[in-house]
Design a protein around this motif. Structure first.
Motif, PDB file in Angstrom:
ATOM      1  N   PHE A  74     -60.922  22.544  14.816  1.00 23.57           N
ATOM      2  CA  PHE A  74     -60.195  22.625  13.613  1.00 23.57           C
ATOM      3  C   PHE A  74     -58.627  22.244  14.055  1.00 23.57           C
ATOM      4  N   TYR A  75     -58.178  23.043  15.083  1.00 18.64           N
ATOM      5  CA  TYR A  75     -56.774  22.801  15.556  1.00 18.64           C
ATOM      6  C   TYR A  75     -56.509  21.504  16.296  1.00 18.64           C
ATOM      7  N   LYS A  76     -57.464  21.255  17.433  1.00 15.44           N
ATOM      8  CA  LYS A  76     -57.287  20.252  18.270  1.00 15.44           C
ATOM      9  C   LYS A  76     -57.671  19.108  17.668  1.00 15.44           C
ATOM     10  N   GLY A  77     -58.593  19.028  16.960  1.00 14.59           N
ATOM     11  CA  GLY A  77     -59.123  17.626  16.511  1.00 14.59           C
ATOM     12  C   GLY A  77     -59.952  16.927  17.155  1.00 14.59           C
ATOM     13  N   SER A 394     -49.824  21.716   7.024  1.00 14.27           N
ATOM     14  CA  SER A 394     -51.275  22.432   7.113  1.00 14.27           C
ATOM     15  C   SER A 394     -50.972  23.181   8.363  1.00 14.27           C
ATOM     16  N   PRO A 395     -51.866  24.195   8.538  1.00 18.33           N
ATOM     17  CA  PRO A 395     -51.637  24.922   9.766  1.00 18.33           C
ATOM     18  C   PRO A 395     -52.145  24.050  10.971  1.00 18.33           C
ATOM     19  N   GLU A 396     -52.830  23.066  10.919  1.00 19.44           N
ATOM     20  CA  GLU A 396     -53.370  22.186  11.977  1.00 19.44           C
ATOM     21  C   GLU A 396     -52.440  21.087  12.206  1.00 19.44           C
ATOM     22  N   THR A 397     -51.648  20.907  11.141  1.00 22.55           N
ATOM     23  CA  THR A 397     -50.662  19.750  11.350  1.00 22.55           C
ATOM     24  C   THR A 397     -49.213  19.999  11.699  1.00 22.55           C
ATOM     25  N   VAL A 398     -48.912  21.291  11.796  1.00 17.75           N
ATOM     26  CA  VAL A 398     -47.430  21.727  12.203  1.00 17.75           C
ATOM     27  C   VAL A 398     -47.593  22.095  13.614  1.00 17.75           C
ATOM     28  N   ARG A 424     -54.393  13.823   8.254  1.00 16.27           N
ATOM     29  CA  ARG A 424     -54.157  14.391   7.241  1.00 16.27           C
ATOM     30  C   ARG A 424     -54.582  15.769   7.145  1.00 16.27           C
ATOM     31  N   GLY A 425     -53.865  16.858   6.761  1.00 22.20           N
ATOM     32  CA  GLY A 425     -54.024  18.253   6.896  1.00 22.20           C
ATOM     33  C   GLY A 425     -55.065  18.474   5.901  1.00 22.20           C
ATOM     34  N   VAL A 426     -55.739  19.704   6.047  1.00 19.60           N
ATOM     35  CA  VAL A 426     -56.855  20.165   4.960  1.00 19.60           C
ATOM     36  C   VAL A 426     -56.115  20.591   3.799  1.00 19.60           C
ATOM     37  N   GLY A 479     -54.262  29.577   7.255  1.00 19.26           N
ATOM     38  CA  GLY A 479     -52.667  29.876   7.305  1.00 19.26           C
ATOM     39  C   GLY A 479     -52.137  29.953   8.469  1.00 19.26           C
ATOM     40  N   ARG A 480     -50.947  29.904   8.592  1.00 16.63           N
ATOM     41  CA  ARG A 480     -50.115  29.781  10.036  1.00 16.63           C
ATOM     42  C   ARG A 480     -48.511  29.984   9.786  1.00 16.63           C
ATOM     43  N   LEU A 481     -47.824  30.790  10.064  1.00 13.35           N
ATOM     44  CA  LEU A 481     -46.596  31.269   9.684  1.00 13.35           C
ATOM     45  C   LEU A 481     -45.641  30.089  10.076  1.00 13.35           C
ATOM     46  N   GLU A 482     -45.870  29.285  11.024  1.00 12.40           N
ATOM     47  CA  GLU A 482     -44.958  28.149  11.026  1.00 12.40           C
ATOM     48  C   GLU A 482     -44.809  27.101  10.037  1.00 12.40           C
ATOM     49  N   SER A 483     -46.247  27.161   9.504  1.00 17.61           N
ATOM     50  CA  SER A 483     -46.329  26.161   8.490  1.00 17.61           C
ATOM     51  C   SER A 483     -45.888  26.698   7.191  1.00 17.61           C
TER      52      SER A 483
END
Length: 755
Positions: A74-77, A394-398, A424-426, A479-483
């Motif tokens: 999910f995070y690395k793609g 999205s959490p995986e795009t920021v 594209r983020g989920v 969820g991700r705080l930076e996003s």
């Protein structure tokens, strides 16, 4: 012999190893059963993988031998190798989920916490209240497929029948002749049920169920009190009830103990759940979505999220959104973690100060006057969700890992965060569809008045509202705080950009509030409509977020802050649009804890305001405002007001022994405990301000009053002061300070007359 049946997927649940489906076509409803083998994925040390698989083998829970497959991180793609495991026993998933922490940092387990029925619906591509075609033999499904399109904005419903059930007086007072059950079917049937013999009560309930065979049981406090009582009686007396259409007996655990939790500074109480099987039970007091958008909103979210209707009614809009995001993640072959897998990065204090901010707000300048004319309110349409969608947050795009070493990145203003340019983020993909749906429903509402469209758009609105909070929620799967911080950073930039574009003209921005701007011409004259529309288009193109004209005010009032009269309050204002419609925010009439009597006064007062088109006209009607005040004051003093309309509402935030002062809450809880009624944190109580035998003020709970044989003696001075505050809140700048001072000085005279 195989047969075919078409209809709406009405209900779905799993019992032991089977999936049970109810399909409705007209007045016919049929039950079917299906087999389902859910799939999970694991990755970790080979020895731990083998031990895990061996344990499943011992439980006879493996449908077939595990295989190694390629799935996307999910995070690395990136594509990675994982073990695919198909389970014969869906119930084993619960055991796996409960013991996940035992594998923490040893074994990663994916897809294990997806609800069984939701996973089943997603895998075979059907959804609640979609039309399905079932090929079956007996009750067993041979094949099932949808003949509805989930993307449809306009879809039909089956004809549904309702039976309402509630206590007559109060859900906390025991079932009695004074507090019987009330059953109602529209305007055609009404009956109060009280029987000294419990068997007679259960028998009569069955007779009513047989007579009407309702699709939906709509209760008031059904989960919390009604069904625990009725089902408890039925189990004790071994008397079968007909609430379930499913003929296979289902053993229910009878409890009325719910759960209390804190969210966004509020304590929420959620009652225990009593779903029915083959029939739907919706508790209007245990369903936020029903309160906001009725059954149409529940169906809209259930279809999109593939959460069965009864479960959706008791879930949050955030849960529905997470399910929609999960479906998109599965579509892209992502491995869905069972909990948030990315924690906040370490940061310096300077970075926190620079980045960890909320939305941009500016307080109204009282030097400009608090009663304003010819003000235009501009709103960014669903600002935060639109930012998340348009800017691919999205959490995986920021700060994505795939773009980490790229030389050219797009950095978010005011931060050192960058956004992925490769995928594209989920979250942003999920929100794009929801935003489009809501826009369609709102456009339709501009052309036709429809309860269905209104309910659907309202349900989606609350989902969009929670989307921003879930992006920063510590336990959110996506969820991700930076996003989360990126959204507010872009939001601030969008609002500042809009402000600069506006103030480059001869217009001024009087007030900003996260996603709204209040604009006026420097001369104070009305702004041409075409000019405002052109300005909105320019700002929309510059910010990528649609800006719309909320309305043009004939007059607009910002009440002063009670702490500092020199400033306004950010989220409290009211005014009249040029169309004649009033817009109200934050005043007594909008608050849920305001007594109905006070609401009625302020509502009537604002109708007088609504007749005025200018500040001059507002001031010219002061005699009418005071006459109305004295009319309501007289109703109070002459005891012509029902005590029910004076009840105040309060949420209990903690246990009795945690309160340190003797307040409305403590007095009410003590009274209820004396009646053997337990109150949980998060529950709401209603109470009355009364005069005790010594003439002093005290508080009486609604239940205490209902149990008492005497009419309560209202502490009238308290409610008179409430009336003054309701008048002062909306008219303080139409009168001088001496007027309200005199009203309060007359309190002693009024109190003497009320004795």
């Amino acid at each position: 012999m195989a047969q075919t049946f078409e209809g709406y997927l009405f209900d779905v649940y799993n019992v032991e190893e089977q999936i049970i489906l109810w399909v409705k076509n007209g007045d016919t409803i049929q039950c079917f059963t299906d087999q389902y083998y859910p799939t999970i994925y694991i990755k970790g040390n080979t020895s731990y993988e083998n031990k895990f698989i061996q344990r499943l083998r011992q439980l006879n829970a493996l449908h077939k031998e595990p295989e190694t497959v390629e799935k996307k991180s999910f995070y690395k793609g990136e594509w990675i190798s994982v073990r695919k495991i198909q389970l014969t026993k869906p119930t084993v998933l619960k055991t796996i989920y409960q013991k996940l922490y035992a594998f923490y940092e040893k074994l990663e387990i994916f897809h294990s916490d997806i609800d069984i029925t939701t996973s089943y619906l997603a895998e075979i591509n059907i959804f609640p209240f979609g039309i399905v075609r079932v090929e079956y033999d007996g009750t067993k499904i041979i094949s099932i497929k949808t003949i509805s399109d989930l993307k449809n904005y306009d879809y039909d419903y089956p004809k549904l029948s309702y039976l309402e059930i509630s206590f007559k007086a109060n859900h906390r007072i025991a079932y009695s002749a004074q507090n019987p059950f009330v059953m109602r079917v529209g305007e055609t049937f009404y009956e109060e049920l009280f029987f000294k013999n419990a068997i007679d009560l259960l028998k009569r309930i069955n007779e009513i169920l047989q007579q009407f065979d309702p699709d939906i049981i709509l209760s008031s406090f059904g989960d919390q009190t009604i069904f625990p009582f009725i089902f408890g009686l039925a189990q004790k007396l071994k008397y079968p009830l007909l609430f379930d259409r499913d003929k296979n007996p289902t053993i229910r655990k009878i409890t009325n103990k719910g759960t209390s939790f804190e969210t966004y500074g509020q304590v929420i109480y959620r009652a225990s759940s009593y779903p029915l099987f083959g029939r739907l039970h919706i508790d209007s007091n245990n369903s936020f979505i029903f309160k906001e958008s009725f059954i149409y909103g529940i169906i809209e979210l259930a279809r999109l999220s593939r959460i069965p209707i009864q479960k959706m009614a008791r879930s949050s809009t955030g849960t529905a959104l997470t399910n929609i995001e999960t479906a998109i993640a599965l579509k892209h072959d992502y491995l869905v973690p069972w909990q948030k897998a990315s924690i906040e990065n370490k940061r310096t204090l300077y970075d926190l100060i620079r980045v960890d901010k909320g939305g941009l707000v500016s307080i109204p300048d009282m030097s400009l006057g608090v009663i304003l004319e010819n003000i235009v309110q501009l709103d960014f349409a669903q600002m935060y969700p639109s930012i998340m969608s348009h800017y691919n947050l999205s959490p995986e795009t920021v700060n994505c890992l795939c773009c980490k070493d790229e030389l050219e990145k797009w950095y978010i203003p005011g931060t050192n965060y960058y956004i992925c340019a490769k995928r594209r983020g989920v979250v942003s993909e999920a929100l794009e569809n929801i935003l489009d749906r809501r826009k369609y429903y709102k456009t339709q509402l501009e052309q036709v008045d429809s309860d269905i469209y209104e309910a659907r758009q309202n349900a989606l609105k609350w989902m969009l509202v929670t989307s921003f909070g879930y992006l920063g929620y510590r336990n959110a799967k996506f969820g991700r705080l930076e996003s989360h911080e990126s959204v507010t950073a872009i939001g601030r930039e969008v609002l500042l950009t809009a402000k600069e574009i506006i103030e480059d003209t001869d217009l001024i921005v009087l007030h900003t509030m996260t996603d709204s701007l209040f604009v006026s011409s420097k001369s104070g004259y009305a702004i041409e409509h075409d000019r405002i529309k052109s300005l909105c288009k320019t700002i929309g193109e510059a910010t990528k977020i649609e800006l719309k004209v909320e309305g043009v005010y004939s007059w607009l009032i910002f009440p002063a802050s009670k702490q500092d009269p020199e400033i306004g309050v950010v989220n409290r204002y009211f005014g009249k649009f040029k169309t004649g419609k009033l817009k109200l925010r934050g005043i007594f009439l909008r608050r849920k804890d305001t007594p109905e009597f006070i609401k009625a006064f302020q509502n009537e007062l604002l109708k007088l305001f609504q007749n005025c088109d200018s500040i001059e006209e507002l001031r010219s009607q002061k005699n009418d405002y005071t006459d109305l005040f004295y009319k309501y004051e007289k109703l109070l003093s002459s005891n012509e007001v029902s005590w029910q309309s004076l009840l105040l509402k309060r949420t209990i935030s903690k246990e009795l022994d945690e309160y340190t002062v003797n307040s409305q809450s403590t007095q009410s809880i003590k009274q209820l405990k004396e009646m053997n009624i337990d109150i949980n944190p998060g529950e709401k109580i209603k109470y009355l301000v009364v005069r005790n035998k010594y003439g002093s003020k005290e508080y009486a709970s609604e239940e205490t009053i209902l149990k008492s044989s005497t009419v309560p003696k209202i502490f009238i001075p308290y409610y008179r002061e409430y009336l003054i505050k309701a008048l002062e809140e909306v008219a303080e700048h139409l009168f001088d300070d001496l007027f309200f001072k005199t009203l309060r000085q007359n309190q002693l005279i009024f109190e003497f007359r009320s004795l």
